[in-house]
Design an enzyme around this catalytic site. Structure first.
Site, PDB file in Angstrom:
ATOM      1  N   CYS A   2      59.694  41.718  -5.520  1.00  0.00           N
ATOM      2  CA  CYS A   2      60.922  42.386  -5.965  1.00  0.00           C
ATOM      3  C   CYS A   2      60.848  42.606  -7.466  1.00  0.00           C
ATOM      4  CB  CYS A   2      62.196  41.610  -5.653  1.00  0.00           C
ATOM      5  SG  CYS A   2      62.451  41.310  -3.921  1.00  0.00           S
ATOM      6  N   ARG A  27      55.683  45.353  -7.341  1.00  0.00           N
ATOM      7  CA  ARG A  27      56.239  44.058  -6.962  1.00  0.00           C
ATOM      8  C   ARG A  27      56.881  44.082  -5.569  1.00  0.00           C
ATOM      9  NH1 ARG A  27      56.777  40.834 -11.414  1.00  0.00           N
ATOM     10  NH2 ARG A  27      58.253  39.534 -10.301  1.00  0.00           N
ATOM     11  N   TRP A  73      60.941  43.553  -1.890  1.00  0.00           N
ATOM     12  CA  TRP A  73      59.942  43.072  -0.920  1.00  0.00           C
ATOM     13  C   TRP A  73      60.703  42.073  -0.062  1.00  0.00           C
ATOM     14  CZ3 TRP A  73      57.717  38.541   0.765  1.00  0.00           C
ATOM     15  CH2 TRP A  73      56.508  38.653   1.465  1.00  0.00           C
ATOM     16  N   ASN A  99      65.684  38.585  -7.683  1.00  0.00           N
ATOM     17  CA  ASN A  99      64.292  38.383  -7.257  1.00  0.00           C
ATOM     18  C   ASN A  99      64.102  36.882  -7.062  1.00  0.00           C
ATOM     19  OD1 ASN A  99      61.245  38.318  -9.245  1.00  0.00           O
ATOM     20  ND2 ASN A  99      61.461  38.184  -7.056  1.00  0.00           N
ATOM     21  N   GLY A 100      63.708  36.481  -5.860  1.00  0.00           N
ATOM     22  CA  GLY A 100      63.515  35.049  -5.592  1.00  0.00           C
ATOM     23  C   GLY A 100      64.089  34.699  -4.242  1.00  0.00           C
ATOM     24  N   GLU A 485      35.655  38.239  -1.154  1.00  0.00           N
ATOM     25  CA  GLU A 485      36.455  39.213  -1.906  1.00  0.00           C
ATOM     26  C   GLU A 485      36.300  40.617  -1.301  1.00  0.00           C
ATOM     27  OE1 GLU A 485      38.795  39.218  -3.855  1.00  0.00           O
ATOM     28  OE2 GLU A 485      38.777  41.087  -4.949  1.00  0.00           O
ATOM     29  N   LYS A 489      39.302  42.892   0.173  1.00  0.00           N
ATOM     30  CA  LYS A 489      39.589  44.252  -0.323  1.00  0.00           C
ATOM     31  C   LYS A 489      39.723  45.214   0.846  1.00  0.00           C
ATOM     32  CE  LYS A 489      40.631  43.833  -3.552  1.00  0.00           C
ATOM     33  NZ  LYS A 489      40.744  42.597  -4.248  1.00  0.00           N
ATOM     34  N   GLU A 492      42.959  44.476   3.001  1.00  0.00           N
ATOM     35  CA  GLU A 492      44.280  44.676   2.397  1.00  0.00           C
ATOM     36  C   GLU A 492      44.633  46.150   2.194  1.00  0.00           C
ATOM     37  OE1 GLU A 492      44.857  42.542  -1.350  1.00  0.00           O
ATOM     38  OE2 GLU A 492      42.915  43.177  -2.099  1.00  0.00           O
ATOM     39  N   HIS A 508      27.042  30.039  13.311  1.00  0.00           N
ATOM     40  CA  HIS A 508      27.967  29.052  13.880  1.00  0.00           C
ATOM     41  C   HIS A 508      29.248  29.700  14.380  1.00  0.00           C
ATOM     42  CE1 HIS A 508      25.303  25.909  12.512  1.00  0.00           C
ATOM     43  NE2 HIS A 508      25.238  26.535  11.353  1.00  0.00           N
ATOM     44  N   LYS A 607      52.103  42.857  -5.453  1.00  0.00           N
ATOM     45  CA  LYS A 607      51.109  42.419  -6.431  1.00  0.00           C
ATOM     46  C   LYS A 607      51.452  41.066  -7.018  1.00  0.00           C
ATOM     47  CE  LYS A 607      47.871  43.853  -9.644  1.00  0.00           C
ATOM     48  NZ  LYS A 607      46.756  43.497  -8.764  1.00  0.00           N
TER      49      LYS A 607
HETATM   50  C1  G6P Z   1      48.714  38.891  -4.384  1.00  0.00           C
HETATM   51  C2  G6P Z   1      47.957  40.099  -4.881  1.00  0.00           C
HETATM   52  C3  G6P Z   1      46.482  39.751  -5.071  1.00  0.00           C
HETATM   53  C4  G6P Z   1      46.343  38.555  -6.004  1.00  0.00           C
HETATM   54  C5  G6P Z   1      47.173  37.365  -5.535  1.00  0.00           C
HETATM   55  C6  G6P Z   1      47.231  36.280  -6.599  1.00  0.00           C
HETATM   56  O1  G6P Z   1      48.306  38.561  -3.117  1.00  0.00           O
HETATM   57  O2  G6P Z   1      48.093  41.167  -3.968  1.00  0.00           O
HETATM   58  O3  G6P Z   1      45.801  40.858  -5.608  1.00  0.00           O
HETATM   59  O4  G6P Z   1      45.007  38.183  -6.075  1.00  0.00           O
HETATM   60  O5  G6P Z   1      48.518  37.766  -5.282  1.00  0.00           O
HETATM   61  O6  G6P Z   1      47.912  36.776  -7.710  1.00  0.00           O
HETATM   62  P1  G6P Z   1      47.691  36.323  -9.186  1.00  0.00           P
HETATM   63  O7  G6P Z   1      48.590  37.202  -9.982  1.00  0.00           O
HETATM   64  O8  G6P Z   1      48.116  34.885  -9.241  1.00  0.00           O
HETATM   65  O9  G6P Z   1      46.272  36.490  -9.540  1.00  0.00           O
END
Ligand code: G6P
Length: 612
Positions: A2, A27, A73, A99-100, A485, A489, A492, A508, A607
């Site tokens: 948010c 956000r 969100w 927000n929260g 990673e 990617k 997501e 395994h 994000k």
């Molecule tokens: C969310 C974002 C990711 C990020 C993660 C941790 O899931 O979509 O891209 O890696 O949060 O966020 P931070 O700001 O703590 O790196």
């Protein structure tokens, strides 16, 4: 999660709110709302993005020099017009954005319902609007006092801004565990936002509210901050080094692609700032703490998402180069596990946003036990940066695409510099190797620029990948975290199911999934593990899997086994993750584009994850 924005001044609030919300969409983006005030309250809420709200309000009355806005969100209640913010109090006098999460909202709600309050949404937030009004009318106190008394009853996290229909000269803002910044403009205007981005177009002078602080923003009497227990707080105005140009897409269609292409230049700036002319590595911010690092029994790295993957690369770096024991912990597990900690442990938080709720809570936990904490953060002035005993900033510029790219390579580069620095300072790396490694890192930006040439090849392979429902990513050693990673990617932003695995672990379990329909992305850039990776690839081929291999320019062996090859420049093995992740970023990007997915704002994600 948010985004909130508010404006009070002499100009029209609506355009400031809309622009601010667009910058805060990273956000959360499931519904949006604004309220402006000009005698009457103009309140508009829409399911969907800021653009949907803008279309909806096209011919509507939006005037007013004070207003609040929100991009959501969803946590409590599905994304729809009813649950979108702002929420309005029983009488219609107060409107509020939040927000929260209000954790004890159910108890508060029942008490208010018993008093005759009617709720029109399923959100936890609406409780706040009614509660504040209830206190205001029952106790006949000013709004800021009612907010203070209400927040004393609240458990959970909040960043809120409240507007009173009968007073267009004041806003009240407060925070606990969710970020809130107040921009102070020369002409007496104020802009409040979840981060600095909506503010810097108007001013670089910003106050970041601390936990349990309440700001009374008054156009006539200026700004006053008090704590939840009513102590006055001195105004700590910071000058932030951000400019509005940093938030554009430049010549790119998406933030993600722009951020992928920015990697050579932002890492060049980082490395140049960290290396002196004799190739000595500079960590001035750690000078007062170096003894702690060198005597540390163990380093615990805690993080979430992509930042956790960077932490996992750091385990290989610190153990190999500095010979320090490293544990890497998901912050969400670590904080609730009652972990065994020693006084000579060091806990490092890695976070792009500096606001991730679980990472923040993990740091709070270890700080309570007197353990030294250090953070690697991108967002200057963020909560994690302010909470830890020492911080190193990435300074890679704002990252807006939800899928992290340049923050990951920034984190791994900074961690590489730190590992070499600690290795040298602790006598584990001789001078000659130290200089060689530093020189190799200095070449990294140039190498990354060459790596981006693989863009065309990744685009072709993305056309293959897009037709599959699943993918496996395999790597060994330094490239194992890169496999995780790469898989993250892909899933997501393209919604293709993908898993990362240590290549040898394939036997395994995941091997059972391999047939002629399973693409496997194999990271084969680390020289020391090439033979082993080649054997794993033969095992895949024997089961008809489709191999997409990432190889370096000197490779002859892997190329012969793979179905598709992406070639990247060679680099010293400890730094190979920074190079080999680039084709994986591009591969996921092009796959998502080919599937017509929204690359910058993938579904259900945000994000900055400021709720647990
Ligand atoms: C969310 C974002 C990711 C990020 C993660 C941790 O899931 O979509 O891209 O890696 O949060 O966020 P931070 O700001 O703590 O790196």
């Amino acid at each position: 999660m948010c985004g909130i924005v508010a404006y009070i001044g002499q100009n029209e609030a609506f355009p400031v709110l809309i622009k601010g919300l667009q910058l805060l969409e990273y956000r959360g983006y499931d519904s949006t709302g604004v309220a402006t005030l000009n005698g009457t309250l103009n309140l508009y809420k829409q399911k969907g993005k800021v653009q949907d709200l803008l279309n909806f309000t096209a011919n509507k009355k939006t005037d007013g020099t004070v207003g609040i806005g929100h991009t959501r969100w969803a946590t409590h209640g599905q994304p729809d017009n009813q649950n979108a913010h702002p929420h309005v109090s029983h009488s219609g006098r107060l409107s509020l954005v939040h927000n929260g999460i209000i954790e004890n909202y159910a108890t508060l709600k029942t008490a208010l319902q018993n008093k005759g309050y009617h709720f029109s949404s399923q959100t936890d937030t609406e409780v706040l609007a009614h509660l504040i009004e209830d206190i205001q009318t029952e106790q006949l106190v000013p709004l800021d006092e009612a907010v203070r008394l209400a927040l004393q009853q609240v458990r959970g996290s909040y960043a809120i801004v409240i507007m009173d229909k009968d007073d267009k000269t004041r806003l009240i803002a407060a925070r606990k565990s969710s970020p809130l910044a107040i921009g102070i403009c020369k002409n007496g205007e104020f802009i409040v936002a979840s981060d600095a981005m909506p503010i810097v177009e108007y001013t670089n002078d910003i106050i970041y509210l601390d936990d349990e602080e309440i700001a009374l923003i008054d156009l006539i009497n200026g700004l006053k901050i008090t704590t939840l227990d009513n102590k006055s707080v001195a105004l700590n105005i910071q000058r932030v080094d951000l400019s509005p140009e940093m938030f554009g897409k430049g010549k790119f269609d998406t933030y993600m692609l722009k951020e992928i292409y920015e990697q050579p230049s932002v890492l060049r700036s980082m490395i140049n700032a960290r290396l002196d002319p004799q190739y000595r590595i500079l960590f001035d911010e750690l000078l007062p703490h170096m003894d702690k690092f060198l005597k540390a029994r163990r380093i615990i790295i805690t993080a979430c998402g992509t930042s956790w993957h960077a932490g996992l690369v750091a385990k290989y770096l610190f153990e190999n180069l500095a010979r320090i024991t490293v544990d890497v912990e998901y912050a969400s597990e670590f904080r609730y596990r009652n972990p065994v900690l020693f006084p000579d442990d060091i806990v490092i938080a890695i976070s792009q946003s500096g606001e991730t709720a679980d990472t923040l809570a993990a740091i709070e936990l270890v700080k309570e036990q007197g353990i030294f904490t250090y953070s690697l953060v991108n967002a200057v002035g963020s909560s994690i940066a302010r909470l830890t005993d020492a911080v190193s900033y990435l300074h890679v510029g704002p990252e807006i695409g939800v899928a992290s790219t340049k923050a990951f390579t920034g984190q791994v580069t900074l961690l590489s510099l730190l590992a070499i620095h600690l290795g040298y300072m602790g006598g584990k790396i001789p001078t000659q190797q130290y200089t060689e490694l530093s020189k190799e890192l200095e070449k990294l930006p140039q190498i990354l620029a060459k790596t981006l040439i693989c863009n065309a090849q990744t685009q072709k392979i993305a056309y293959l990948l897009k037709n599959h429902k699943n993918a496996l990513y395999l790597g060994r050693g330094y490239n194992f975290p890169v496999a995780l990673e790469g898989a993250l990617k892909l899933k997501e932003i393209s919604y293709i199911h993908a898993e990362g695995y240590p290549a040898a672990e394939m036997k395994h379990g995941p091997i059972a999934l391999i047939d002629e329909n399973m693409p496997l992305v194999v990271l084969a850039t680390n020289e020391s593990q090439k033979e082993k990776i080649a054997s794993n690839m033969h095992e895949i081929k024997a089961r008809k899997g489709i191999i997409i291999a990432i190889v370096d320019e000197h490779d002859t062996q892997i190329t012969q086994i793979a179905d598709y090859v992406i070639v990247v420049p060679a680099i010293a093995e400890p730094f190979s993750p920074i190079v080999s992740v680039i084709p994986l970023q591009l591969l996921s990007y092009h796959t998502a584009v080919a599937l017509r997915c929204n690359v910058d704002q993938p579904r259900n994600l945000a994000k900055s994850v400021t709720v647990e």
